[in-house]
Design a protein around this motif. Structure first.
Motif, short mmCIF file in Angstrom:
data_model
loop_
_atom_site.label_atom_id
_atom_site.label_comp_id
_atom_site.label_asym_id
_atom_site.label_seq_id
_atom_site.Cartn_x
_atom_site.Cartn_y
_atom_site.Cartn_z
N PRO A 1 -2.53 9.15 -9.33
CA PRO A 1 -2.14 8.00 -8.52
C PRO A 1 -0.61 7.84 -8.56
O PRO A 1 -0.01 7.86 -9.64
CB PRO A 1 -2.85 6.83 -9.21
N CYS A 2 -0.01 7.70 -7.37
CA CYS A 2 1.46 7.67 -7.26
C CYS A 2 1.89 6.44 -6.45
O CYS A 2 1.09 5.85 -5.73
CB CYS A 2 1.94 8.90 -6.49
N LEU A 3 3.17 6.12 -6.56
CA LEU A 3 3.76 5.08 -5.71
C LEU A 3 5.05 5.61 -5.10
O LEU A 3 5.84 6.26 -5.81
CB LEU A 3 4.12 3.84 -6.51
N ARG A 4 5.27 5.32 -3.82
CA ARG A 4 6.55 5.62 -3.19
C ARG A 4 7.48 4.45 -3.48
O ARG A 4 7.05 3.29 -3.42
CB ARG A 4 6.36 5.82 -1.69
N ASP A 5 8.74 4.73 -3.82
CA ASP A 5 9.71 3.66 -4.09
C ASP A 5 9.77 2.71 -2.91
O ASP A 5 9.68 3.15 -1.75
CB ASP A 5 11.12 4.22 -4.28
N ARG A 6 9.97 1.46 -3.23
CA ARG A 6 10.12 0.44 -2.17
C ARG A 6 11.35 -0.37 -2.52
O ARG A 6 11.25 -1.42 -3.15
CB ARG A 6 8.86 -0.42 -2.20
N ARG B 1 6.33 -3.31 -11.00
CA ARG B 1 6.10 -2.10 -10.21
C ARG B 1 4.69 -1.52 -10.41
O ARG B 1 3.96 -1.29 -9.46
CB ARG B 1 7.18 -1.06 -10.53
N GLY B 2 4.33 -1.30 -11.67
CA GLY B 2 3.04 -0.66 -11.96
C GLY B 2 1.85 -1.47 -11.50
O GLY B 2 0.75 -0.93 -11.30
N ALA B 3 2.07 -2.78 -11.31
CA ALA B 3 0.95 -3.65 -10.91
C ALA B 3 0.50 -3.35 -9.49
O ALA B 3 -0.53 -3.86 -9.04
CB ALA B 3 1.37 -5.11 -11.04
N SER B 4 1.24 -2.52 -8.76
CA SER B 4 0.80 -2.14 -7.41
C SER B 4 0.01 -0.84 -7.41
O SER B 4 -0.40 -0.38 -6.34
CB SER B 4 2.01 -2.01 -6.48
N ASP C 1 11.06 13.23 -4.12
CA ASP C 1 11.91 12.51 -5.09
C ASP C 1 11.60 11.02 -5.16
O ASP C 1 11.69 10.41 -6.22
CB ASP C 1 13.39 12.65 -4.68
N ASP C 2 11.29 10.41 -4.01
CA ASP C 2 11.11 8.95 -4.01
C ASP C 2 9.67 8.53 -4.31
O ASP C 2 9.29 7.39 -4.05
CB ASP C 2 11.57 8.36 -2.66
N VAL C 3 8.90 9.46 -4.84
CA VAL C 3 7.51 9.14 -5.24
C VAL C 3 7.40 9.36 -6.74
O VAL C 3 7.90 10.36 -7.27
CB VAL C 3 6.50 10.03 -4.47
N GLN D 1 0.84 -1.21 0.00
CA GLN D 1 0.00 0.00 0.00
C GLN D 1 0.87 1.26 0.00
O GLN D 1 0.56 2.23 0.68
CB GLN D 1 -0.96 0.00 1.19
N ASN D 2 1.93 1.19 -0.80
CA ASN D 2 2.87 2.33 -0.85
C ASN D 2 2.39 3.38 -1.86
O ASN D 2 3.17 3.99 -2.55
CB ASN D 2 4.29 1.85 -1.19
N TRP D 3 1.08 3.54 -1.94
CA TRP D 3 0.50 4.48 -2.89
C TRP D 3 0.20 5.82 -2.25
O TRP D 3 0.17 5.97 -1.03
CB TRP D 3 -0.77 3.89 -3.50
#
Ligand SMILES: Cc1cc2nc3c(=O)[nH]c(=O)nc-3n(C[C@H](O)[C@H](O)[C@H](O)COP(=O)(O)O)c2cc1C
Length: 230
Positions: free
Chosen positions: A115-120, A147-150, A190-192, A47-49
């Motif tokens: 919709p965004c994702l934070r790097d993991r 990656r995009g699948a999350s 930066d990490d998003v 849930q790093n969105w």
């Protein structure tokens, strides 16, 4: 607000709607859409969105200008690639003209949702057992691949929730060609990373059902090449 429709009706009518009215969408309605988004799956349930909801007119204009700029690149790519075989000349003309409309009107939608994702980052190589260290590069490629699948399942929930609530939207990704400008405009860390730019608003005019290539062309029974009989 219109009455909600059934899930399969929503799936069959959630067209890519680009012509939207400028009328505002209540925050409460956007809240329901976001609540649908966060019901989606993510790898490892991380849930790093993050979802950036842009309503401010000046910021929307700024995003519209960036989308317009990125679309010049998309336009050149589309022209070079040409019409997909499954589309008639008329379908392709309508698709291109709808796309081109949005190049100039992205900023007019009352809500722009990113919709965004934070790097993991994966665990550092040296923390892993030898056998895993040996395949570390492959693991990185795997992580990259999925990656995009999350986030895209959440995007589809947004599309369906919009449709159920009588709103129009679509997934667009052109802005990623100029993503640094988007991030600077909205103060995104930066990490998003942003994965979509979705205009949301009440649709203008009529729209038909979703039409797709037939199942017999795309579904395989048991093994590749054996056409699905249904
Ligand atoms: C990964 C992805 C990226 C897309 N990017 C854009 C885009 O940048 N701009 C746009 O107008 N449409 C974009 N679309 C929307 C597609 O053009 C649209 O979903 C497709 O033409 C089907 O439209 P329909 O559901 O109305 O038949 C994108 C769709 C996907 C799945």
């Amino acid at each position: 607000m219109t009455d909600e429709i059934g899930l399969f009706d929503a799936i069959h009518s959630a067209r890519a709607l680009r012509r939207l009215k400028p009328d505002p969408v209540p925050d409460q309605v956007i809240g329901r859409i976001l609540d649908a988004a966060i019901r989606a799956p993510s790898a490892g349930n991380a849930q790093n969105w993050a979802f950036v909801v842009v309503r401010d007119a000046q910021l929307r204009r700024g995003l519209g200008a960036i989308y317009r700029k990125a679309s010049d690149i998309a336009s050149a790519m589309y022209q070079a690639r040409g019409r997909p075989a499954h589309m008639s000349e008329e379908q392709y003309r309508r698709f291109m003209s709808s796309g081109a409309y949005l190049w100039n009107h992205m900023g007019d939608a009352p809500v722009l949702l990113l919709p965004c994702l934070r790097d993991r980052p994966p665990p550092p190589r040296e923390t892993l057992p030898d056998a895993m260290q040996a395949i570390y590069e492959r693991e990185l490629a795997y992580t990259d691949r999925i990656r995009g699948a999350s986030i895209y399942p959440a995007v589809q929930n947004i599309i369906l929730a919009c449709r159920a609530l009588g709103l129009g939207t679509l997934i667009t990704t052109n802005h990623i060609r100029c993503e640094e400008e988007v991030k600077a405009l909205l103060g995104i860390p930066d990490d998003v990373s942003t994965y979509a730019l979705m205009p949301i608003g009440y649709p203008r005019g009529k729209f038909g059902p979703v039409a797709r290539r037939p199942l017999a062309e795309v579904a395989h029974a048991d093994r590749w090449g054996a056409s699905w009989p249904g």
